[in-house]
Design a protein around this motif. Sequence first.
Motif, short mmCIF file in Angstrom:
data_model
loop_
_atom_site.label_atom_id
_atom_site.label_comp_id
_atom_site.label_asym_id
_atom_site.label_seq_id
_atom_site.Cartn_x
_atom_site.Cartn_y
_atom_site.Cartn_z
N LYS A 2 0.83 -1.20 0.00
CA LYS A 2 0.00 0.00 0.00
C LYS A 2 0.87 1.26 0.00
O LYS A 2 0.58 2.21 -0.72
N VAL A 3 1.93 1.27 0.80
CA VAL A 3 2.82 2.43 0.86
C VAL A 3 3.50 2.63 -0.48
O VAL A 3 3.61 3.76 -0.97
N PHE A 4 3.94 1.54 -1.11
CA PHE A 4 4.58 1.65 -2.42
C PHE A 4 3.64 2.28 -3.44
O PHE A 4 4.05 3.13 -4.23
N SER A 5 2.38 1.89 -3.42
CA SER A 5 1.40 2.47 -4.35
C SER A 5 1.29 3.98 -4.15
O SER A 5 1.25 4.74 -5.12
N TRP A 6 1.26 4.42 -2.90
CA TRP A 6 1.18 5.85 -2.62
C TRP A 6 2.46 6.57 -3.04
O TRP A 6 2.42 7.70 -3.53
N VAL A 7 3.59 5.92 -2.89
CA VAL A 7 4.86 6.51 -3.31
C VAL A 7 4.84 6.76 -4.82
O VAL A 7 5.22 7.83 -5.30
N VAL A 8 4.37 5.78 -5.57
CA VAL A 8 4.30 5.93 -7.03
C VAL A 8 3.31 7.04 -7.40
O VAL A 8 3.60 7.86 -8.28
N ILE A 9 2.17 7.09 -6.73
CA ILE A 9 1.17 8.13 -7.04
C ILE A 9 1.75 9.51 -6.77
O ILE A 9 1.63 10.43 -7.59
N VAL A 10 2.42 9.69 -5.63
CA VAL A 10 3.01 10.99 -5.31
C VAL A 10 4.13 11.33 -6.29
O VAL A 10 4.22 12.47 -6.77
N ALA A 11 4.97 10.36 -6.62
CA ALA A 11 6.09 10.61 -7.54
C ALA A 11 5.59 11.02 -8.93
O ALA A 11 6.08 11.99 -9.52
N VAL A 12 4.62 10.31 -9.44
CA VAL A 12 4.08 10.62 -10.76
C VAL A 12 3.35 11.97 -10.74
O VAL A 12 3.48 12.77 -11.68
N SER A 13 2.64 12.25 -9.67
CA SER A 13 1.95 13.54 -9.55
C SER A 13 2.94 14.69 -9.51
O SER A 13 2.72 15.72 -10.16
N TRP A 14 4.01 14.52 -8.77
CA TRP A 14 5.03 15.56 -8.66
C TRP A 14 5.68 15.83 -10.02
O TRP A 14 5.83 16.99 -10.43
N VAL A 15 6.03 14.78 -10.76
CA VAL A 15 6.61 14.95 -12.09
C VAL A 15 5.60 15.62 -13.03
O VAL A 15 5.95 16.51 -13.81
N THR A 16 4.34 15.23 -12.93
CA THR A 16 3.29 15.81 -13.77
C THR A 16 3.11 17.30 -13.49
O THR A 16 2.96 18.11 -14.43
N LEU A 17 3.14 17.70 -12.23
CA LEU A 17 3.04 19.11 -11.89
C LEU A 17 4.21 19.91 -12.46
O LEU A 17 4.03 21.03 -12.96
N LEU A 18 5.40 19.35 -12.39
CA LEU A 18 6.56 20.05 -12.94
C LEU A 18 6.50 20.14 -14.46
O LEU A 18 6.91 21.15 -15.05
N VAL A 19 5.96 19.12 -15.12
CA VAL A 19 5.78 19.17 -16.57
C VAL A 19 4.76 20.24 -16.94
O VAL A 19 4.96 21.00 -17.90
N ALA A 20 3.69 20.32 -16.17
CA ALA A 20 2.68 21.34 -16.42
C ALA A 20 3.27 22.74 -16.24
O ALA A 20 2.94 23.66 -17.00
N ASN A 21 4.16 22.89 -15.27
CA ASN A 21 4.82 24.18 -15.07
C ASN A 21 5.69 24.54 -16.26
O ASN A 21 5.72 25.70 -16.71
N ILE A 22 6.40 23.55 -16.80
CA ILE A 22 7.22 23.80 -17.99
C ILE A 22 6.34 24.23 -19.15
O ILE A 22 6.65 25.20 -19.86
N SER A 23 5.23 23.55 -19.35
CA SER A 23 4.31 23.92 -20.43
C SER A 23 3.76 25.33 -20.23
O SER A 23 3.66 26.10 -21.19
N HIS A 48 12.55 19.73 -13.13
CA HIS A 48 11.83 18.56 -13.63
C HIS A 48 12.78 17.38 -13.85
O HIS A 48 12.51 16.26 -13.39
N ILE A 49 13.87 17.60 -14.53
CA ILE A 49 14.81 16.52 -14.81
C ILE A 49 15.40 15.97 -13.52
O ILE A 49 15.56 14.76 -13.35
N ASN A 50 15.72 16.86 -12.58
CA ASN A 50 16.28 16.42 -11.32
C ASN A 50 15.32 15.53 -10.56
O ASN A 50 15.70 14.48 -10.04
N VAL A 51 14.06 15.93 -10.50
CA VAL A 51 13.05 15.10 -9.81
C VAL A 51 12.89 13.76 -10.53
O VAL A 51 12.83 12.71 -9.89
N LEU A 52 12.84 13.79 -11.84
CA LEU A 52 12.67 12.56 -12.60
C LEU A 52 13.82 11.59 -12.39
O LEU A 52 13.60 10.39 -12.15
N GLU A 53 15.04 12.10 -12.41
CA GLU A 53 16.19 11.19 -12.29
C GLU A 53 16.36 10.66 -10.86
O GLU A 53 17.10 9.69 -10.66
N HIS A 54 15.70 11.26 -9.89
CA HIS A 54 15.74 10.72 -8.54
C HIS A 54 14.53 9.85 -8.22
O HIS A 54 14.62 8.91 -7.43
#
Length: 105
Positions: A2-23, A48-54
């Motif tokens: 369950k924790v892993f699922s939330w980690v993935v959701i938060v990570a993908v959301s964070w990357v998505t927000l940064l992509v939206a900011n770039i756009s 964005h790249i820094n967050v993605l690579e981590h």
Amino acid sequence: MKVFSWVVIVAVSWVTLLVANISRIRIKEIVGIGDGGKLPLKKAIRAHINVLEHNIPFCLTMFVLSSNGTIEFTLTAIASLFFTSRFLHALSYYVSSDVIRQSRA
């Protein structure tokens, strides 16, 4: 798991927000490809790249830990520390502060 699922959701959301900011910045600055020499766009791309690579190795590590039966409290603590530090790091790009990103010795 369950924790892993939330980690993935938060990570993908964070990357998505940064992509939206770039756009958003690309539309505002009228830049199609690259950074166009615009400092706000350069900062947004770097964050964005820094967050993605981590996020990718962290999510893989969390998957292995959760698959091996690590206690959920430990996983939650690790994830909280990781995301707090990554948020502060990304924020430092926007406030142009090297204090958060690195120490000065």
